[in-house]
Each structure stands twice: as C-alpha cells, then as structure tokens.
Design a protein around this motif. Sequence first.
Motif, PDB file in Angstrom:
ATOM      1  N   ILE A   1       0.868  -1.181   0.000  1.00 15.29           N
ATOM      2  CA  ILE A   1       0.000   0.000   0.000  1.00 15.29           C
ATOM      3  C   ILE A   1       0.906   1.232   0.000  1.00 15.29           C
ATOM      4  CG2 ILE A   1      -1.723   1.295   1.310  1.00 15.29           C
ATOM      5  CD1 ILE A   1      -2.761  -1.330   2.426  1.00 15.29           C
ATOM      6  N   ASP A   2       0.840   1.995  -1.082  1.00 16.08           N
ATOM      7  CA  ASP A   2       1.713   3.160  -1.209  1.00 16.08           C
ATOM      8  C   ASP A   2       1.285   4.283  -0.261  1.00 16.08           C
ATOM      9  OD1 ASP A   2       3.202   1.945  -3.307  1.00 16.08           O
ATOM     10  OD2 ASP A   2       1.568   2.432  -4.693  1.00 16.08           O
ATOM     11  N   ARG A   3      -0.022   4.434  -0.095  1.00 18.61           N
ATOM     12  CA  ARG A   3      -0.520   5.476   0.823  1.00 18.61           C
ATOM     13  C   ARG A   3      -1.803   4.970   1.497  1.00 18.61           C
ATOM     14  NH1 ARG A   3      -0.636  11.809  -0.560  1.00 18.61           N
ATOM     15  NH2 ARG A   3       1.559  11.216  -0.765  1.00 18.61           N
ATOM     16  N   PHE A   4      -1.845   5.203   2.817  1.00 23.60           N
ATOM     17  CA  PHE A   4      -2.990   4.766   3.623  1.00 23.60           C
ATOM     18  C   PHE A   4      -3.558   5.998   4.327  1.00 23.60           C
ATOM     19  CE2 PHE A   4      -4.394   0.861   6.287  1.00 23.60           C
ATOM     20  CZ  PHE A   4      -5.699   1.342   6.319  1.00 23.60           C
ATOM     21  N   ILE A   5      -4.775   6.406   3.910  1.00 26.28           N
ATOM     22  CA  ILE A   5      -5.397   7.600   4.473  1.00 26.28           C
ATOM     23  C   ILE A   5      -6.646   7.196   5.265  1.00 26.28           C
ATOM     24  CG2 ILE A   5      -6.394   9.863   3.988  1.00 26.28           C
ATOM     25  CD1 ILE A   5      -4.873   9.920   1.377  1.00 26.28           C
ATOM     26  N   CYS A   6      -6.738   7.679   6.478  1.00 29.88           N
ATOM     27  CA  CYS A   6      -7.872   7.371   7.358  1.00 29.88           C
ATOM     28  C   CYS A   6      -8.889   8.500   7.310  1.00 29.88           C
ATOM     29  CB  CYS A   6      -7.412   7.175   8.798  1.00 29.88           C
ATOM     30  SG  CYS A   6      -6.315   5.765   9.032  1.00 29.88           S
ATOM     31  N   TYR A   7     -10.135   8.142   6.993  1.00 29.38           N
ATOM     32  CA  TYR A   7     -11.204   9.138   7.039  1.00 29.38           C
ATOM     33  C   TYR A   7     -11.517   9.483   8.493  1.00 29.38           C
ATOM     34  CZ  TYR A   7     -15.524  11.586   5.909  1.00 29.38           C
ATOM     35  OH  TYR A   7     -16.483  12.549   5.766  1.00 29.38           O
ATOM     36  N   ILE A   8     -11.504   8.482   9.362  1.00 29.80           N
ATOM     37  CA  ILE A   8     -11.697   8.680  10.799  1.00 29.80           C
ATOM     38  C   ILE A   8     -10.321   8.671  11.450  1.00 29.80           C
ATOM     39  CG2 ILE A   8     -12.758   7.753  12.896  1.00 29.80           C
ATOM     40  CD1 ILE A   8     -14.787   8.756  10.888  1.00 29.80           C
ATOM     41  N   SER A   9     -10.027   9.724  12.203  1.00 31.95           N
ATOM     42  CA  SER A   9      -8.675   9.858  12.749  1.00 31.95           C
ATOM     43  C   SER A   9      -8.518   9.226  14.127  1.00 31.95           C
ATOM     44  CB  SER A   9      -8.295  11.344  12.832  1.00 31.95           C
ATOM     45  OG  SER A   9      -9.195  12.053  13.678  1.00 31.95           O
ATOM     46  N   ASN A  10      -9.603   9.104  14.879  1.00 36.24           N
ATOM     47  CA  ASN A  10      -9.481   8.598  16.248  1.00 36.24           C
ATOM     48  C   ASN A  10     -10.578   7.571  16.548  1.00 36.24           C
ATOM     49  OD1 ASN A  10      -8.569   8.335  18.876  1.00 36.24           O
ATOM     50  ND2 ASN A  10      -9.803  10.040  19.630  1.00 36.24           N
ATOM     51  N   PRO A  11     -10.214   6.284  16.653  1.00 28.49           N
ATOM     52  CA  PRO A  11      -8.888   5.705  16.385  1.00 28.49           C
ATOM     53  C   PRO A  11      -8.630   5.665  14.880  1.00 28.49           C
ATOM     54  CG  PRO A  11     -10.457   3.967  16.854  1.00 28.49           C
ATOM     55  CD  PRO A  11     -11.194   5.248  17.052  1.00 28.49           C
ATOM     56  N   PRO A  12      -7.355   5.667  14.457  1.00 28.79           N
ATOM     57  CA  PRO A  12      -7.035   5.729  13.027  1.00 28.79           C
ATOM     58  C   PRO A  12      -7.675   4.585  12.239  1.00 28.79           C
ATOM     59  CG  PRO A  12      -5.077   6.104  14.355  1.00 28.79           C
ATOM     60  CD  PRO A  12      -6.155   5.651  15.290  1.00 28.79           C
ATOM     61  N   CYS A  13      -8.601   4.931  11.359  1.00 21.02           N
ATOM     62  CA  CYS A  13      -9.275   3.972  10.474  1.00 21.02           C
ATOM     63  C   CYS A  13     -10.008   2.862  11.229  1.00 21.02           C
ATOM     64  CB  CYS A  13      -8.275   3.332   9.508  1.00 21.02           C
ATOM     65  SG  CYS A  13      -7.410   4.492   8.457  1.00 21.02           S
ATOM     66  N   TYR A  14     -10.208   3.011  12.534  1.00 22.42           N
ATOM     67  CA  TYR A  14     -10.801   1.968  13.378  1.00 22.42           C
ATOM     68  C   TYR A  14      -9.964   0.696  13.392  1.00 22.42           C
ATOM     69  CZ  TYR A  14     -15.141   4.421  14.394  1.00 22.42           C
ATOM     70  OH  TYR A  14     -16.052   5.325  14.864  1.00 22.42           O
TER      71      TYR A  14
END
Length: 573
Positions: free
Chosen positions: A306-319
Amino acid sequence: MMMEGDSDGEDDRHRLIERPQEEVRKIQRSNFEIGEEVRRVPRFRPFRTINKWYLVAIFVPVILVVVFFSLGSSKLVGDFPSLSFKSAPYSAADRMRESELKALYLLRQQKLGFARLWNLTSVNSLASNASHLSSSNSTANVSDSAKSKVHEPSILMDDLRSELLSQIRINEEIQHTLLSSHVSGNESEFLEYASPDFDVNGGNMINRCRKVDYPANLKTIEWKPDPKKFLLAICISGQMSNHLICLEKHMFFAALLGRTLVFPSSKIDYQYERVLDINHINDCFGGKVVLTFEEFAEKRKGRLHIDRFICYISNPPCYMDEDHIKKLERVGISMGKPTAAWPKDSEENRRADDIVGKFSCADEVLAVGDLFYAKVEEEWVMQTGGPIKHKCKSVIQPNRLIILTAQRFIQTFLGENFIALHFRRHGFLKFCNAKKESCFFPIPQAAKCILQNVEKTNAPVIYLSTDAAESETNLLQSLIVLDGNVVPLVKRPSHTSVEKWDALLYRNHLGSDDQVEAMLDKTICAMSSVFIGASGSTFTEDILRLRKDWRSASVCDEYLCQGRRPNFIADLE
C-alpha cells in the motif's frame, strides 16, 4: 331371604284386602310345600287384569305410526299440514331479527370508522398548525429536513379516500343484510335493488400503499478508472450490512478519484462473492471497475504494498487495531503508517470537492478506511440508483441464486401481497435505550403498530425476519389478530429435502451460510408490498436501499411504531 320376601308380601296383602280369619287358617301351609307356594304367587295374566281402555291407548298410536310410514310421510303431511313431523322452519321473523342484529353491528363498525376519520383530520390539522409555528420560530439543517420530507397532503388524502371507501363497503353490506331478510321467491328484484350505486371495485379503487414515485433526472458522475491506479477498501466496523454501506461509499470515492476499487480479502473480511454479484457490478458500468482481492494480487504479480494509507476517521485511526494490521500482513500486504485526512473528526457533511482535494494522489495503490461513518454528499449518495451513472436498477445487489431463491420462497409461502417485518430484538434493548429516543417497543405496543399497516394493505400474511426468541415471536403472533382473524407470521423454515424452494442454494454449496441466509432475508423483505423496519438497524437500511433501487418501495414503508415512543422504558444501568 325367601321368607323375608313372603312376609313383606303378606303384610301388603293384609293392608290391601281384609280376609276372614277362617280363610286365613285354610291357606296357611308349611314353608316346604313348594306346590302350594306356587299357588300363592299371583300368575301373570296381562289381558285379564288390564283395563280395555289402556289397550286402546297403547295400540292405536302404534297402528297410526305403521300406517304413516306405509303410506308415506309426504302424502299424509300434504293432506294434513298440521301433522308435519319436520322441525320448525327458520321463520321470517327469525331471519329478520338476525339481519337486524348484524346490521346494528355493522353500523357500529361504520361509526368507529367515521370516528377514525375525524381523529385523522383533527390530528393532521393540529400537526399542520404546529409545524407552521415551529417553522416560524426555529430552523433545521438541510439533511435533517430532507429526511423528514413526507408528502403529508397526498398521504392524508389517500387515507381519507381509503377510509371513505371502507365505509361505503360497510354501508352496502348493511343494505344487503337488511334486504336479505325480505327475499321471497324472486331474488332478481332483490339483487337489482341491492346492486351498488358506486363501483368500489372499478375505476374508483385507490391504492393506499402505492409505490413511491421517483424523479426521472438524477445527478450522476461517470466512473472511468485508470487501470493502473487502485483503491483498496478497508471496512472494519460492524457486521455485513455495515460493510456493504462502507463498500458503497468506497465506490463513490473510487469514481471521484478515477481508481479501480479492490474488494477486501476474504481472509480478513467477508466472502463477498458468495452474497454479491460482483460481475454484475462491472456489467452495470460497462468495464472492469471492481476487482476481487485475488484478481488484484494476480494483476500486481504479488507486489501488494500500500503506497498510501489515508484514514477518514482519525481517532482511532481507520478503526484499525494491531490485530487487523497483522491480518493484512498475513495476506501479503505491506504498508507505511496511516495518516488522517483531517486533524479532527467532525460530523460535517463533506462535499465531493473535499474528497478530491484530500485523497487525490499519484500513488498506484491507495487504501482508505473506514468509510462507514463518512458523511459525504449524503443526499446525493442516497438517491435512487446511487450517485454514479450506470445502466442497472441497482449496482450492489444479491447474486442471482439468492434472488431466484427469494422468488421461489415468495411463490411458495407468501404470494404477491405481503408485509415484511424486520423485528430486531437481540442486543437491541440496551442499544435503543441508550439513544435519545428509544426504539425498543414492548410487544403489545409493537403488535398494534403492525396491525395498522395490515389494515392499510389488507395483506394476508407477514414475513418475519427476526433474531427474537421464540417466546417473543409467539406472543407477537397471538396479538396479530384483525377482525377476529389471525394474520400469520411466516418465517423461513429449516432446510429439508422435501421442500425445493431453496434447492438452488444447496446445489451450489451456499446453503447453511449465515451471510447467505441474511442476504436471502433482505431480498425477501425488499420484494414485499410494504416493509416495516427497525430504526437504527443497518440491516433495515440495506433493505430500504434495495427497495429504493428496485422501485419496490411503498409510501407505507416505515420503521416499527415510527413517530411513537415506547410506552415503557427501563432505567439505564
């Protein structure tokens, strides 16, 4: 014993007949003289001692009965009507009395119907005034007002017309009941008089629970993915229904970002190919817009970084927790540290431009998660058919085998007109009571709400999709009674080789799969005339999505006891 009997007889004779003393001495003999004893016992001489009038009274009726049956009862009765041996006929007075009692009952039903009509207009009038007052003193956000949009005038008019139609039918039944007691010989005149002046079954018939009308022109975007750029879906929170909502939002993100969507591996998520028709998704868009994880691995030749992993929910990161990260590593996925799209989680409804600005990148493999709670263009995403242009009614739908099995079940058990009820109970008591408005209703109250829908649709059966205990469903069934008739609650029976409606699933090794059976339940509910769902349940929300996409949604669809509060709520722990 013989001596006691004789002495009793002698006493009786002394009391009844006075005999001379000398005669008494002559007839006294020893008790052992049996021959003389016989003389003392009176002989049975029927015709010498019985009065001749008694004989006449006995034999004359017998002779009459013999003559009656030998000549034939119909002949005698015809000659002497007063001697009819038939039971008393059902007289005109009896018929009239019965008709009057039934007419009184129907008149009372009509009165109650008019009372309901009056209450309906009164309640809606008060609600209308209240809404005008509240609208002048308060404001509401766009999404909440959109959710509460209901065509009140149209529905009210349908209710009025339906109730009036019901009262017209009752009035005709009253007329028919009263006139039936006066029928004599020529029934054609009666039928001519009793024929309705208003054709309730003709063109004036209305469909109170008609299908929802949808706008023709919908805003959509095209999905034209770059074959070298991928979006890996990460869905973690909740059960299958939550994950399907998450995947639907991933499709919108992939279309906005111009990427091919990759479904999660079945080793770390559900086996989506068992419940969904993934080929159908690609056919709808006319190209390869979705890949299974196995297809993605083959296309990347094992390079699953995975070149980039972006979390829409930050807390907790990406659940995501450590356990889920280890599962990703076990299927060969490597990745860097996830980053948050926004520094702080927000309930704000994001725009499409916000997504393009935050998630666009040149990296080949982008992972985004978890999107279940993402609020992005909600009205647009939730529109009929979704926000992406395609040539199908529904993009995410059950596979063909599940749809066919649902149709066979309906043909076997339910028929065309049925209500579907999602009656969520397990674990729902605590969940609902923690909400501002509890959604867990006592069974007697729930039964009353269900019966109101039965009255609207006149459905003969209710399909029950539930996780409730048998004690609860048995009580619910005992209370679903309309006009003295039980409305059956139908559940899917356990599989047997005798019944063939589910043979397709077992022939293709899909039987006894919990997720397949859950999707089968959803499909049956989505095909119903009217659907009653459980507020707060994503299972219900997925059914509503299917009904909307398949154009099977009804104006009578609602959550159980919608707009009401439970009449009893337990205290919180």
